[in-house]
Motif scaffolding. Structure first.
Motif, short mmCIF file in Angstrom:
data_model
loop_
_atom_site.label_atom_id
_atom_site.label_comp_id
_atom_site.label_asym_id
_atom_site.label_seq_id
_atom_site.Cartn_x
_atom_site.Cartn_y
_atom_site.Cartn_z
N MET A 173 55.00 -15.44 81.37
CA MET A 173 53.72 -16.11 81.06
C MET A 173 53.98 -17.60 80.79
SD MET A 173 50.43 -15.31 80.20
CE MET A 173 49.09 -16.14 79.40
N ALA A 174 53.26 -18.45 81.53
CA ALA A 174 53.47 -19.90 81.36
C ALA A 174 52.89 -20.38 80.04
CB ALA A 174 52.83 -20.64 82.53
N ASP A 175 53.44 -21.50 79.54
CA ASP A 175 52.93 -22.06 78.28
C ASP A 175 51.54 -22.66 78.45
OD1 ASP A 175 55.39 -21.62 76.89
OD2 ASP A 175 56.24 -23.27 78.05
N ILE A 176 51.31 -23.27 79.63
CA ILE A 176 50.08 -24.04 79.87
C ILE A 176 49.56 -23.64 81.25
CG2 ILE A 176 49.17 -26.39 80.22
CD1 ILE A 176 51.62 -27.39 78.59
N SER A 177 48.24 -23.66 81.44
CA SER A 177 47.76 -23.47 82.81
C SER A 177 46.67 -24.48 83.13
CB SER A 177 47.28 -22.04 83.04
OG SER A 177 46.11 -21.83 82.32
N THR A 178 46.62 -24.84 84.40
CA THR A 178 45.62 -25.81 84.88
C THR A 178 45.41 -25.54 86.37
OG1 THR A 178 45.08 -28.17 84.99
CG2 THR A 178 47.36 -27.59 85.44
N ASP A 179 44.35 -26.15 86.95
CA ASP A 179 44.13 -25.92 88.39
C ASP A 179 45.12 -26.73 89.23
OD1 ASP A 179 42.18 -24.08 88.10
OD2 ASP A 179 40.50 -25.47 88.36
N VAL A 180 45.26 -28.02 88.89
CA VAL A 180 46.17 -28.88 89.67
C VAL A 180 47.09 -29.62 88.71
CG1 VAL A 180 46.35 -30.74 91.36
CG2 VAL A 180 44.37 -29.22 91.43
N LEU A 181 48.38 -29.47 88.91
CA LEU A 181 49.36 -30.23 88.12
C LEU A 181 49.85 -31.40 88.97
CD1 LEU A 181 51.23 -30.59 85.65
CD2 LEU A 181 52.87 -29.10 86.82
N ILE A 182 49.83 -32.59 88.37
CA ILE A 182 50.24 -33.80 89.09
C ILE A 182 51.51 -34.34 88.43
CG2 ILE A 182 49.54 -36.15 89.73
CD1 ILE A 182 46.58 -35.07 89.11
N ILE A 183 52.56 -34.51 89.24
CA ILE A 183 53.81 -35.08 88.69
C ILE A 183 53.80 -36.57 89.00
CG2 ILE A 183 56.32 -34.91 88.59
CD1 ILE A 183 54.84 -32.25 87.99
N GLY A 184 53.73 -37.38 87.96
CA GLY A 184 53.75 -38.83 88.14
C GLY A 184 52.40 -39.46 87.83
N THR A 185 52.44 -40.60 87.15
CA THR A 185 51.20 -41.32 86.84
C THR A 185 51.24 -42.73 87.43
OG1 THR A 185 52.09 -42.05 84.72
CG2 THR A 185 50.78 -40.02 84.71
N GLY A 186 51.96 -42.90 88.55
CA GLY A 186 51.90 -44.16 89.30
C GLY A 186 50.58 -44.24 90.03
N PRO A 187 50.45 -45.18 90.98
CA PRO A 187 49.18 -45.30 91.72
C PRO A 187 48.75 -43.99 92.37
CG PRO A 187 50.57 -47.21 92.13
CD PRO A 187 51.40 -46.26 91.31
N ALA A 188 49.68 -43.24 92.97
CA ALA A 188 49.29 -41.99 93.65
C ALA A 188 48.85 -40.94 92.65
CB ALA A 188 50.47 -41.46 94.48
N GLY A 189 49.65 -40.73 91.59
CA GLY A 189 49.33 -39.68 90.62
C GLY A 189 48.08 -40.01 89.82
N SER A 190 47.97 -41.26 89.37
CA SER A 190 46.79 -41.63 88.57
C SER A 190 45.52 -41.59 89.41
CB SER A 190 46.98 -43.03 87.97
OG SER A 190 47.98 -42.99 86.98
N ALA A 191 45.62 -42.01 90.69
CA ALA A 191 44.44 -41.94 91.56
C ALA A 191 44.04 -40.49 91.77
CB ALA A 191 44.72 -42.62 92.90
N SER A 192 45.03 -39.62 91.98
CA SER A 192 44.72 -38.19 92.16
C SER A 192 44.01 -37.63 90.94
CB SER A 192 46.00 -37.38 92.41
OG SER A 192 46.62 -37.79 93.59
N ALA A 193 44.55 -37.97 89.76
CA ALA A 193 43.96 -37.45 88.52
C ALA A 193 42.53 -37.97 88.36
CB ALA A 193 44.83 -37.88 87.33
N ALA A 194 42.32 -39.26 88.65
CA ALA A 194 40.98 -39.85 88.50
C ALA A 194 40.01 -39.19 89.48
CB ALA A 194 41.04 -41.35 88.74
N LEU A 195 40.45 -38.97 90.71
CA LEU A 195 39.55 -38.37 91.72
C LEU A 195 39.25 -36.92 91.36
CD1 LEU A 195 41.20 -40.03 94.83
CD2 LEU A 195 38.79 -40.30 94.17
N LEU A 196 40.30 -36.15 91.01
CA LEU A 196 40.07 -34.73 90.71
C LEU A 196 39.15 -34.58 89.49
CD1 LEU A 196 43.66 -33.31 91.36
CD2 LEU A 196 41.59 -32.80 92.69
N SER A 197 39.36 -35.40 88.47
CA SER A 197 38.48 -35.31 87.30
C SER A 197 37.05 -35.71 87.69
CB SER A 197 38.99 -36.19 86.16
OG SER A 197 40.12 -35.58 85.57
N SER A 198 36.92 -36.71 88.56
CA SER A 198 35.58 -37.10 89.01
C SER A 198 34.91 -35.97 89.79
CB SER A 198 35.64 -38.35 89.89
OG SER A 198 36.28 -39.39 89.20
#
Ligand SMILES: Cc1cc2nc3c(=O)[nH]c(=O)nc-3n(C[C@H](O)[C@H](O)[C@H](O)COP(=O)(O)OP(=O)(O)OC[C@H]3O[C@@H](n4cnc5c(N)ncnc54)[C@H](O)[C@@H]3O)c2cc1C
Length: 587
Positions: free
Chosen positions: A1-26
């Motif tokens: 059993m995993a400690d945490i669960s989410t729909d999409v896990l993003i590794i990295g908060t550079g331009p690619a990761g932060s843009a992905s997180a911003a778009l998915l949350s939007s």
């Protein structure tokens, strides 16, 4: 059993990761972004921000776009690409760049509602990251990706919590590897690569100094300094890059890649700065010094069933053409609406396969372009007479020969002008930035032929509504007279249908299919006395369909499908198109 669960896990908060997180949350998709460090980018690195990237920021919301402009150096201050012997010394030539030449200004204005600008990574990343967090992204800093295991229903990722030293497992439906040029995710996913890492060595020297007196009369992002003999056996070219006008700067200086990366001490860094500026007494505040390598490598396949890599993880190249962070953000724009539709069961899983089909050619293209651009300094060096000797005294004499009143010098001057003008392929390469046309099952052409490109496809943007192309931008007018871009009518995570007078059947079909497929579809009727008016006639010229035809636009502004004419059965036609594009089985 995993400690945490989410729909999409993003590794990295550079331009690619932060843009992905911003778009998915939007798009209301639960996501978590992790970064092994406790902070975002600490050095400016990427900066040139092109129109297509600004369209992604505009899609995230007017406040996001406005904040980018607020922090950016505006386009008007970007364009005098100077070649000189030092900032204080003689100028060898100049090229108007980044959309600032009058011809290029017109092309940029016609192409997009947005403006190219210079936004250092130290501003871009926080903007994207804060947009993501304020819209629901769970962010964990000091959390390092170690490995992942993919199975039929999801991905289990093991991370190291660097604050406690403990391992944490995170279960997600999908995993995005946006972990930069040394991507461990891409490696563990077994992605295939072509090319070579470490083809050149570079030193970044970040410093503060007021250089207004050398540059304010010829504002630019980049100043190229040619100093024969400045590096042993080499041509001696260095780049002085503006970070903030005109007091913060980044110098890029080369080192021999066949040798270990040098230890750059303060004295050396200060000397390089003063030499390139041409002021031995310049007051310099050094901020940081680092070394990095020029790479020439791209992935030829970007994903497995549930793991997707993007950004520098899949395209590793020099900063030439300013494509690094731009392409990374655009990768995210391509993938995130697809993930959202699949997570919400509005599309079949096969839609996700189109990420690699559509973006791998872009990765190859930009890595090739950026490396080619380095080689294309060659004709400038040849015209200056720097390539037929390694003796700095002779090099200097060859350079100076160009001012003489002789046929040879006249030829040399012409060669230099041509060589500098040719660098438009690096510094004003609008087509490379804007011409992406996707070929995949998520762009249904119905056999309509690719219209090709009227001009040079690298230098010039060519608008088209051919399925796979980005929807052309024109200004339209909504009730009350407010001006909107055709792109503003689309996007925001949803499909959009655009039609004109006589196209009511498409609107009814879109409404029916919206409830049948559980999929919001925006519609706009454009024409006189309609909710959207085309007073300028630009839409009629750009759309390449009849009034009663229709365009189906994907959430990332690319054309999914078009019906050139009125249809006898719009519901059947649109159903077939949507089901094909969304991989929803038998249409
Ligand atoms: C020294 C240097 C100078 C550059 N200069 C320029 C320039 O002048 N112009 C330009 O256009 N481009 C430049 N680039 C490239 C540009 O910065 C990149 O194209 C852009 O940052 C790519 O964005 P990204 O999100 O894909 O990767 P990155 O920005 O590299 O972000 C990767 C992210 O992943 C995180 N990460 C990595 N490994 C792990 C792990 N195991 N676990 C958790 N998190 C992890 C990192 O901390 C970071 O948050 C430069 C790059 C470097 C290294």
């Amino acid at each position: 059993m995993a400690d945490i669960s989410t729909d999409v896990l993003i590794i990295g908060t550079g331009p690619a990761g932060s843009a992905s997180a911003a778009l998915l949350s939007s798009y209301d998709v639960e996501n978590m972004a992790i970064n092994r460090y406790r902070w975002l980018a600490s050095t400016p690195r990427a900066h040139i921000t092109n129109q297509r990237t600004m369209e992604v920021l505009r899609d995230l919301g007017p406040e996001v776009e406005a904040e980018a402009y607020l922090h950016a150096t505006p386009n008007e201050l970007m364009g005098n690409n100077v070649f000189c012997e030092s900032l204080a010394g003689e100028e060898l030539g100049r090229l108007q760049t980044w959309g600032t030449h009058p011809n290029s200004i017109a092309e940029h204005l016609l192409s997009s509602p947005t403006r190219m600008n210079d936004l250092p990574q130290t501003f871009m990343e926080p903007l994207l990251f804060k947009t993501a967090c304020s819209r629901g992204t769970q962010a964990r800093m000091s959390t390092e990706y170690l490995r992942h295991a993919e199975d039929e229903t999801g991905v289990t990722t093991t991370c190291l919590d660097r604050l406690t030293g403990r391992e944490v497992t995170i279960r997600s439906k999908y995993l995005i590897g946006a972990d930069g040029g040394n991507s461990l995710v891409a490696q563990q996913a077994g992605l295939p690569f072509e090319g070579k890492m470490g083809v050149g060595g570079s030193i970044n020297i970040l410093f503060k100094a007021d250089l207004s007196r050398f540059v304010a009369h010829r504002p630019s992002v980049l100043y190229w300094v040619v100093q024969p003999g400045a590096d042993v056996g080499g041509i001696g070219m260095g780049l002085v890059r503006m970070v903030r006008p005109w007091t913060e700067w980044l110098i890029v200086w080369g080192y021999d890649i066949t040798q270990p990366a040098p230890e750059v001490d303060e004295a050396f860094a200060r000397k390089v700065v003063r030499d390139l500026v041409g002021d031995p007494g310049l007051a310099v505040e050094l901020t940081s010094v680092s070394t990095w390598t020029v790479n020439n490598m791209f992935a030829t396949h970007l994903q497995t069933a549930r793991v997707f890599c993007m950004g520098d993880a899949i395209h590793r190249h020099p900063p030439s053409n300013g494509l690094g962070s731009n392409t990374s953000i655009q990768d995210a724009f391509n993938l995130c609406w697809k993930l959202a539709h699949v997570v919400k069961s509005q599309a079949g899983a096969a839609l996700l396969d189109t990420f690699s089909v559509e973006r791998a050619p872009v990765a190859r293209q930009i890595v090739t372009r950026a490396n080619q651009s380095i080689g294309e300094f060659g004709p400038i060096f040849e015209a200056l007479g720097l390539t037929d000797t390694i003796d700095p005294v002779r090099m200097q004499a060859n350079m100076e020969a160009r001012v003489q009143d002789t046929p040879a010098a006249e030829k040399q001057r012409a060669a230099l002008r041509a060589a500098i003008a040719f660098k438009a392929y690096e510094f004003d390469c609008h087509g490379v930035e804007m011409n992406q046309r996707y070929r995949s099952s998520a762009a249904l052409t119905d056999g309509q032929p690719d219209p090709g490109f009227a001009g040079d496809a690298e230098l010039h943007y060519h608008p088209s509504t051919w399925p796979g192309a980005r929807l052309p931008h024109v200004w339209l007018f909504i009730a009350g007279g407010a001006r909107v871009s055709s792109l503003d009518l689309c996007g925001h995570g949803q499909f959009t249908l655009l039609t004109g007078i006589g196209g009511d059947g498409w609107l009814t079909a879109a409404a029916e299919l919206s409830s049948e497929l559980g999929l919001p579809i925006k519609t706009h009727l454009i024409g006189p006395r309609q909710p959207v008016e085309d007073h300028l006639g630009d839409w009629a010229r750009a759309r390449e369909i009849d009034d009663a035809g229709c365009l189906l636009i994907r959430p990332d502004h690319h054309v999914a499908w078009r019906a050139p004419k009125r249809s006898a059965d719009p519901l059947a036609d649109l159903r077939r198109a949507l089901k094909t594009v969304l991989s929803l089985g038998e249409a």
